[in-house]
Design a protein around this motif. Structure first.
Motif, PDB file in Angstrom:
ATOM      1  N   TRP A  68       0.436  -2.613  -6.910  1.00 44.54           N
ATOM      2  CA  TRP A  68       0.267  -1.180  -7.079  1.00 44.54           C
ATOM      3  C   TRP A  68       0.435  -0.580  -5.694  1.00 44.54           C
ATOM      4  O   TRP A  68       0.126  -1.224  -4.689  1.00 44.54           O
ATOM      5  CB  TRP A  68      -1.134  -0.845  -7.575  1.00 44.54           C
ATOM      6  CG  TRP A  68      -1.530  -1.465  -8.865  1.00 44.54           C
ATOM      7  CD1 TRP A  68      -2.100  -2.694  -9.018  1.00 44.54           C
ATOM      8  CD2 TRP A  68      -1.409  -0.913 -10.168  1.00 44.54           C
ATOM      9  NE1 TRP A  68      -2.334  -2.927 -10.355  1.00 44.54           N
ATOM     10  CE2 TRP A  68      -1.922  -1.850 -11.080  1.00 44.54           C
ATOM     11  CE3 TRP A  68      -0.922   0.296 -10.665  1.00 44.54           C
ATOM     12  CZ2 TRP A  68      -1.967  -1.636 -12.448  1.00 44.54           C
ATOM     13  CZ3 TRP A  68      -0.964   0.526 -12.024  1.00 44.54           C
ATOM     14  CH2 TRP A  68      -1.474  -0.438 -12.903  1.00 44.54           C
ATOM     15  N   ASN A  69       0.848   0.653  -5.669  1.00 44.24           N
ATOM     16  CA  ASN A  69       0.988   1.350  -4.406  1.00 44.24           C
ATOM     17  C   ASN A  69      -0.388   1.517  -3.758  1.00 44.24           C
ATOM     18  O   ASN A  69      -1.353   1.824  -4.448  1.00 44.24           O
ATOM     19  CB  ASN A  69       1.592   2.731  -4.691  1.00 44.24           C
ATOM     20  CG  ASN A  69       2.404   3.203  -3.537  1.00 44.24           C
ATOM     21  OD1 ASN A  69       2.235   2.726  -2.419  1.00 44.24           O
ATOM     22  ND2 ASN A  69       3.289   4.132  -3.790  1.00 44.24           N
ATOM     23  N   GLY A  70      -0.481   1.289  -2.465  1.00 41.32           N
ATOM     24  CA  GLY A  70      -1.739   1.556  -1.776  1.00 41.32           C
ATOM     25  C   GLY A  70      -2.587   0.320  -1.510  1.00 41.32           C
ATOM     26  O   GLY A  70      -3.684   0.425  -0.987  1.00 41.32           O
ATOM     27  N   TYR A  71      -2.105  -0.841  -1.908  1.00 43.44           N
ATOM     28  CA  TYR A  71      -2.872  -2.071  -1.668  1.00 43.44           C
ATOM     29  C   TYR A  71      -2.237  -2.939  -0.592  1.00 43.44           C
ATOM     30  O   TYR A  71      -2.652  -4.064  -0.383  1.00 43.44           O
ATOM     31  CB  TYR A  71      -3.000  -2.885  -2.959  1.00 43.44           C
ATOM     32  CG  TYR A  71      -3.904  -2.258  -3.979  1.00 43.44           C
ATOM     33  CD1 TYR A  71      -5.247  -2.617  -4.042  1.00 43.44           C
ATOM     34  CD2 TYR A  71      -3.435  -1.299  -4.857  1.00 43.44           C
ATOM     35  CE1 TYR A  71      -6.090  -2.044  -4.980  1.00 43.44           C
ATOM     36  CE2 TYR A  71      -4.282  -0.715  -5.794  1.00 43.44           C
ATOM     37  CZ  TYR A  71      -5.594  -1.093  -5.856  1.00 43.44           C
ATOM     38  OH  TYR A  71      -6.423  -0.528  -6.769  1.00 43.44           O
ATOM     39  N   GLU A  75      -5.050  -4.114   6.693  1.00 45.36           N
ATOM     40  CA  GLU A  75      -6.508  -4.204   6.848  1.00 45.36           C
ATOM     41  C   GLU A  75      -7.168  -4.919   5.677  1.00 45.36           C
ATOM     42  O   GLU A  75      -8.289  -5.393   5.777  1.00 45.36           O
ATOM     43  CB  GLU A  75      -7.151  -2.804   6.939  1.00 45.36           C
ATOM     44  CG  GLU A  75      -6.692  -1.965   8.092  1.00 45.36           C
ATOM     45  CD  GLU A  75      -5.513  -1.106   7.680  1.00 45.36           C
ATOM     46  OE1 GLU A  75      -4.371  -1.528   7.996  1.00 45.36           O
ATOM     47  OE2 GLU A  75      -5.696  -0.063   7.054  1.00 45.36           O
ATOM     48  N   PHE A  76      -6.467  -4.976   4.527  1.00 41.44           N
ATOM     49  CA  PHE A  76      -7.052  -5.630   3.355  1.00 41.44           C
ATOM     50  C   PHE A  76      -6.912  -7.155   3.428  1.00 41.44           C
ATOM     51  O   PHE A  76      -7.584  -7.863   2.709  1.00 41.44           O
ATOM     52  CB  PHE A  76      -6.410  -5.125   2.055  1.00 41.44           C
ATOM     53  CG  PHE A  76      -6.614  -3.661   1.782  1.00 41.44           C
ATOM     54  CD1 PHE A  76      -7.456  -2.884   2.568  1.00 41.44           C
ATOM     55  CD2 PHE A  76      -5.970  -3.045   0.709  1.00 41.44           C
ATOM     56  CE1 PHE A  76      -7.635  -1.525   2.320  1.00 41.44           C
ATOM     57  CE2 PHE A  76      -6.146  -1.695   0.447  1.00 41.44           C
ATOM     58  CZ  PHE A  76      -6.979  -0.931   1.260  1.00 41.44           C
ATOM     59  N   HIS A  77      -5.984  -7.624   4.240  1.00 38.92           N
ATOM     60  CA  HIS A  77      -5.804  -9.081   4.341  1.00 38.92           C
ATOM     61  C   HIS A  77      -5.683  -9.513   5.806  1.00 38.92           C
ATOM     62  O   HIS A  77      -4.695 -10.113   6.198  1.00 38.92           O
ATOM     63  CB  HIS A  77      -4.583  -9.538   3.528  1.00 38.92           C
ATOM     64  CG  HIS A  77      -3.326  -8.793   3.867  1.00 38.92           C
ATOM     65  ND1 HIS A  77      -2.851  -7.758   3.130  1.00 38.92           N
ATOM     66  CD2 HIS A  77      -2.435  -8.933   4.882  1.00 38.92           C
ATOM     67  CE1 HIS A  77      -1.729  -7.300   3.666  1.00 38.92           C
ATOM     68  NE2 HIS A  77      -1.461  -7.999   4.736  1.00 38.92           N
ATOM     69  N   PRO A  78      -6.712  -9.189   6.606  1.00 42.31           N
ATOM     70  CA  PRO A  78      -6.602  -9.454   8.050  1.00 42.31           C
ATOM     71  C   PRO A  78      -6.342 -10.923   8.382  1.00 42.31           C
ATOM     72  O   PRO A  78      -5.558 -11.229   9.281  1.00 42.31           O
ATOM     73  CB  PRO A  78      -7.942  -8.979   8.607  1.00 42.31           C
ATOM     74  CG  PRO A  78      -8.858  -8.887   7.445  1.00 42.31           C
ATOM     75  CD  PRO A  78      -8.010  -8.613   6.254  1.00 42.31           C
ATOM     76  N   PHE A  92       6.658  -2.489  -5.610  1.00 39.50           N
ATOM     77  CA  PHE A  92       5.593  -1.696  -6.219  1.00 39.50           C
ATOM     78  C   PHE A  92       5.854  -1.353  -7.678  1.00 39.50           C
ATOM     79  O   PHE A  92       6.990  -1.224  -8.110  1.00 39.50           O
ATOM     80  CB  PHE A  92       5.370  -0.423  -5.416  1.00 39.50           C
ATOM     81  CG  PHE A  92       4.926  -0.705  -4.018  1.00 39.50           C
ATOM     82  CD1 PHE A  92       3.642  -1.136  -3.770  1.00 39.50           C
ATOM     83  CD2 PHE A  92       5.809  -0.585  -2.957  1.00 39.50           C
ATOM     84  CE1 PHE A  92       3.228  -1.436  -2.482  1.00 39.50           C
ATOM     85  CE2 PHE A  92       5.413  -0.877  -1.665  1.00 39.50           C
ATOM     86  CZ  PHE A  92       4.114  -1.305  -1.428  1.00 39.50           C
ATOM     87  N   PHE A  93       4.774  -1.181  -8.419  1.00 42.23           N
ATOM     88  CA  PHE A  93       4.877  -0.731  -9.811  1.00 42.23           C
ATOM     89  C   PHE A  93       3.767   0.273 -10.088  1.00 42.23           C
ATOM     90  O   PHE A  93       2.793   0.357  -9.338  1.00 42.23           O
ATOM     91  CB  PHE A  93       4.792  -1.919 -10.771  1.00 42.23           C
ATOM     92  CG  PHE A  93       3.450  -2.609 -10.821  1.00 42.23           C
ATOM     93  CD1 PHE A  93       3.127  -3.595  -9.913  1.00 42.23           C
ATOM     94  CD2 PHE A  93       2.525  -2.270 -11.792  1.00 42.23           C
ATOM     95  CE1 PHE A  93       1.892  -4.241  -9.964  1.00 42.23           C
ATOM     96  CE2 PHE A  93       1.283  -2.906 -11.854  1.00 42.23           C
ATOM     97  CZ  PHE A  93       0.968  -3.892 -10.920  1.00 42.23           C
ATOM     98  N   MET A 312      -7.853 -12.243   0.780  1.00 43.18           N
ATOM     99  CA  MET A 312      -8.252 -11.028   0.075  1.00 43.18           C
ATOM    100  C   MET A 312      -9.732 -11.053  -0.313  1.00 43.18           C
ATOM    101  O   MET A 312     -10.289 -10.031  -0.674  1.00 43.18           O
ATOM    102  CB  MET A 312      -7.394 -10.831  -1.186  1.00 43.18           C
ATOM    103  CG  MET A 312      -5.945 -10.472  -0.913  1.00 43.18           C
ATOM    104  SD  MET A 312      -5.735  -8.978   0.059  1.00 43.18           S
ATOM    105  CE  MET A 312      -5.575  -7.738  -1.220  1.00 43.18           C
ATOM    106  N   LEU A 313     -10.354 -12.231  -0.273  1.00 49.25           N
ATOM    107  CA  LEU A 313     -11.780 -12.320  -0.578  1.00 49.25           C
ATOM    108  C   LEU A 313     -12.637 -12.154   0.672  1.00 49.25           C
ATOM    109  O   LEU A 313     -13.860 -12.109   0.592  1.00 49.25           O
ATOM    110  CB  LEU A 313     -12.088 -13.665  -1.243  1.00 49.25           C
ATOM    111  CG  LEU A 313     -11.492 -13.884  -2.635  1.00 49.25           C
ATOM    112  CD1 LEU A 313     -11.748 -15.310  -3.104  1.00 49.25           C
ATOM    113  CD2 LEU A 313     -12.068 -12.890  -3.626  1.00 49.25           C
ATOM    114  N   ASP A 314     -12.001 -12.060   1.807  1.00 49.89           N
ATOM    115  CA  ASP A 314     -12.698 -11.895   3.084  1.00 49.89           C
ATOM    116  C   ASP A 314     -13.458 -10.561   3.097  1.00 49.89           C
ATOM    117  O   ASP A 314     -12.888  -9.519   2.807  1.00 49.89           O
ATOM    118  CB  ASP A 314     -11.619 -11.934   4.184  1.00 49.89           C
ATOM    119  CG  ASP A 314     -12.191 -11.626   5.546  1.00 49.89           C
ATOM    120  OD1 ASP A 314     -13.427 -11.676   5.678  1.00 49.89           O
ATOM    121  OD2 ASP A 314     -11.398 -11.339   6.457  1.00 49.89           O
ATOM    122  N   PRO A 315     -14.771 -10.598   3.390  1.00 47.97           N
ATOM    123  CA  PRO A 315     -15.561  -9.352   3.367  1.00 47.97           C
ATOM    124  C   PRO A 315     -15.034  -8.270   4.317  1.00 47.97           C
ATOM    125  O   PRO A 315     -15.219  -7.084   4.043  1.00 47.97           O
ATOM    126  CB  PRO A 315     -16.960  -9.791   3.779  1.00 47.97           C
ATOM    127  CG  PRO A 315     -16.974 -11.261   3.839  1.00 47.97           C
ATOM    128  CD  PRO A 315     -15.582 -11.777   3.713  1.00 47.97           C
TER     129      PRO A 315
END
Lengths: 383, 327
Positions: A68-71, A75-78, A92-93, A312-315
């Protein structure tokens, strides 16, 4: 070309045999030596990419994600970004069915990001394979309650790693539509025709339409309930200014006050509130869980796929995503340093409890889905 | 070449190596040379047009069963488009089909396209006329200027219309700022009219060029003759210029009408809930509705309808001419 012309020049300038030593001492080269040198250089140039590719293989991203757009924010997967010095490539979809069709038509991502209501469908289509949970170090940190959602585990195998969950909802702008008793009915109220906008995804219109129609089995409607649903849809299509499919489309329309009430994802709600727009949420909330699936024909490095899932599970990334999109994250550690007010305002202070509020997006049985799609197409066309 | 050796021609040709025989054939046969020159184009056309089209035709006889395709040949998809039933009415016309949505959308798309085509041709003609007859010094510049809108992508041009016609768009905010209206006009966007406006703008340049070419070709002495024989400017235009430029008008109309019937992007962006066309529903079959065979059948159904209309149109035009010649 270059080499022979250089050779040519050397030949012309080649001194008599006796003077070779002197030329060498002066730093000049004989033709034979120059030849050797050039050959060496040529070999090195040919070999270099091979050598360096081997050395860097560990450090370049080789992963494609249908998102999805925006993921896609790093920063979400440092962790992944650090290990492979970069981010995966994204495609993207904005509609899960479109995403599935894209895969069936031959686009092969390594990972994709559907929601629980679609998983069985994706599995039936042969688009996804079970996840080897042992290869994800942080798997044990995931809130266990999430696995009880339908579709998460099929025949004892994990097909999805839950990642984001939260709400979508009908919201309204009290400055445009001063509603006394706000209900979902605003979406079909003729008084507000042209001021509201519905989303075009089947699951969404089934949920919202079912609530308005007062259906009991919203995601598995009986024939009588389907009739009622279709009636609601007809009205909904008439009152909607347009059926949105892309989040930016509806965000713009709400920001410009063209639309006063709409079905909205929380990420859009958060973005619009940040712009200073006054928006109220109409109950019930519509919770959902989405997450990552591993695609069957992914061309990338499978280890990288697992590394990405673990990252992606990293706090640290989890906190970033909570702040950016206002959705919940499966790792409880992610919430520790997030402002409670922010969590409360988006209903994810107690994320698991929040899932039990409202009406959860369940899967629609396959046969009924086909039927509903055909009906929805008919209604969309204005019939 | 062969005669130099003096031997019998036929026998000699047989004993020559293959490459020479081919060369001889090549020199003798004009058609072969033509085909060889055309080969790259033919190959591309074959691979990118004929093969997919055949694939689509084949697909339209299959059946979708959940995520599998049943390859048994059947007419079921076509039957589902025209199967009689209770039906519905559209614009007062009854559509007595079980699923009237396909036929209704087809008729609606044809009508919208027809309107767009008429508007486009009516707008393109004066522009082409101006360049052909009035622009004397900078003809090339004018032609380049006409193609300027094509320099941006089609999607961007559609978006541009969204910006112009939108709620806070250029038109609405302009009208509000000069005090003509107080509230933004809602009827500008998200309806069939918005689709037609957008299509008109997007396809105009394609219509101007063929008309320009046919006007440019007109022998100016014919116009002089008409004037000498006492025709007024209007009569001269109607009796000489217009009939001579008709081939350009016809090709413009076809060039615009055929692709716009199946347009998908424009209705999706500016059509809202009322402006959808047949392209929308075909796209859905290949997307969310997950029914490629039905999508293929619908595409072919649409192509046949367009072909029929085009043939009717050409026949009508041809007929008129024959009548005109007979009179």
């Amino acid at each position: 070309m270059t080499m022979s012309s250089i050779h040519g020049r050397v030949m012309l300038e080649q001194p008599p045999e006796t003077a070779t030593a002197g030329y060498l001492a002066a730093g000049a080269l004989t033709r034979r030596e120059l030849g050797k040198l050039m050959a060496g250089a040529g070999l090195t140039m040919v070999a270099m990419p091979l050598v360096t590719r081997d050395a860097e293989a560990e450090a370049t991203p080789n992963l494609t994600i249908l998102e999805w757009n925006g993921y896609e924010a790093p920063e979400f997967h440092p962790e992944y970004a650090k290990k492979y010095s970069g981010s995966p490539s994204y495609s993207f979809f904005s509609d899960e069915e479109e995403a599935l069709q894209k895969i069936l038509a031959g686009f092969n991502p390594d990972l994709s990001h559907p929601c629980t209501a679609s998983i069985r469908r994706w599995k039936d289509a042969g688009a996804i394979k079970p996840i080897d949970t042992k290869r994800i170090e942080r798997w044990g940190e995931i809130m266990p309650e999430l696995f009880s959602a339908k579709g998460m585990v099929i025949d004892g195998e994990h097909y999805m790693m839950p990642w984001d969950f939260g709400f979508s909802q009908i919201v309204y702008n009290p400055d445009i539509l001063p509603l006394d008793k706000p209900t979902y009915g605003v979406m079909v109220d003729e008084a507000y025709a042209g001021k509201v906008s519905m989303n075009s995804q089947l699951d969404v219109v089934v949920a919202v339409g079912g609530i308005i129609a007062g259906n009991k089995n919203i995601f598995d409607p009986s024939d009588a309930e389907i009739d009622r649903l279709v009636e609601v849809w007809r009205q909904m299509v008439k009152t909607s200014r347009f059926l949105w499919s892309d989040a930016t489309e509806i965000e713009q329309a709400m920001a410009s006050k063209e639309i006063g009430a709409a079905y909205l994802w929380t990420s859009s709600l958060a973005a619009l509130r940040k712009q200073g727009l006054r928006l109220e949420v109409i109950p019930p909330l519509l919770p959902w869980i989405c997450g990552f699936v591993i695609n069957t024909k992914g061309p990338g490095d499978e280890q990288q796929a697992y590394d990405y899932l673990n990252a992606m599970l990293d706090p640290v990334g989890g906190k970033a995503s909570i702040l950016a999109n206002s959705y919940a994250h499966p790792n409880p550690e992610s919430y520790v340093s997030v402002d409670k007010v922010h969590l409360r305002s988006y209903g994810i202070e107690d994320p698991i409890a929040s899932l039990k509020e409202g009406i959860f997006f369940d899967e629609i049985p396959a046969a009924k889905r086909e039927k509903l799609i055909a009906l929805w197409d008919k209604v969309r066309a204005g019939l | 070449m062969a005669s130099v050796t003096g031997g019998p021609l036929v026998g000699h040709a047989r004993s020559r190596p293959l490459s020479q025989r081919f060369r001889a054939l090549l020199l003798r046969s004009e058609a072969l040379r033509g085909y060889i020159l055309l080969t790259p184009t033919l190959l591309v056309m074959f691979l990118l047009l004929v093969v997919p089209l055949c694939g689509m035709i084949a697909f339209s006889f299959f059946t979708q069963v959940y995520f599998d395709i049943d390859f048994t040949l059947t007419l079921k998809n076509y039957w589902s488009i025209i199967k009689p039933g209770a039906g519905n009415t559209y614009l007062g016309i009854p559509f007595p089909f079980e699923t009237p949505v396909y036929t209704i959308l087809l008729v609606k798309s044809l009508l919208m396209s027809l309107v767009a085509t008429s508007v486009i041709v009516l707008m393109a003609y004066p522009m082409a006329y101006f360049i052909a007859f009035r622009a004397t010094n900078h003809k090339f510049l004018w032609l380049v200027l006409i193609t300027v809108p094509l320099w941006t992508s089609y999607l961007l041009r559609v978006f541009a219309w969204k910006v112009i016609l939108g709620h806070n768009g250029v038109l609405n905010s302009g009208l509000i700022s000069i005090g003509v209206i107080e509230e933004p006009l809602g009827f500008l966007l998200y309806n069939p009219a918005a689709v037609i406006i957008t299509l008109t703008h997007a396809w105009l340049a394609f219509a101007i060029l063929p008309i320009y070419v046919s006007l440019e070709k007109i022998d100016r002495s014919l116009l002089e003759a008409a004037t000498d024989l006492g025709d007024s400017k209007l009569i001269r235009f109607l009796r000489v210029t217009l009939p001579l430029s008709l081939p350009g008008v016809i090709s413009s109309a076809l060039m615009v009408f055929i692709p716009t019937v199946g347009d998908y992007v424009t209705p999706a962006q500016v059509g809202g809930t009322s402006g959808i066309m047949i392209g929308t529903i075909i796209q859905r079959q290949f997307g969310a509705a997950n029914n490629w065979p039905l999508g293929s059948a619908l595409s072919i159904f649409m192509m046949l309808a367009v072909t029929a209309i085009v043939c009717l149109f050409l026949w009508g035009v041809g007929n008129d001419r024959i009548k005109a010649r007979g009179a």
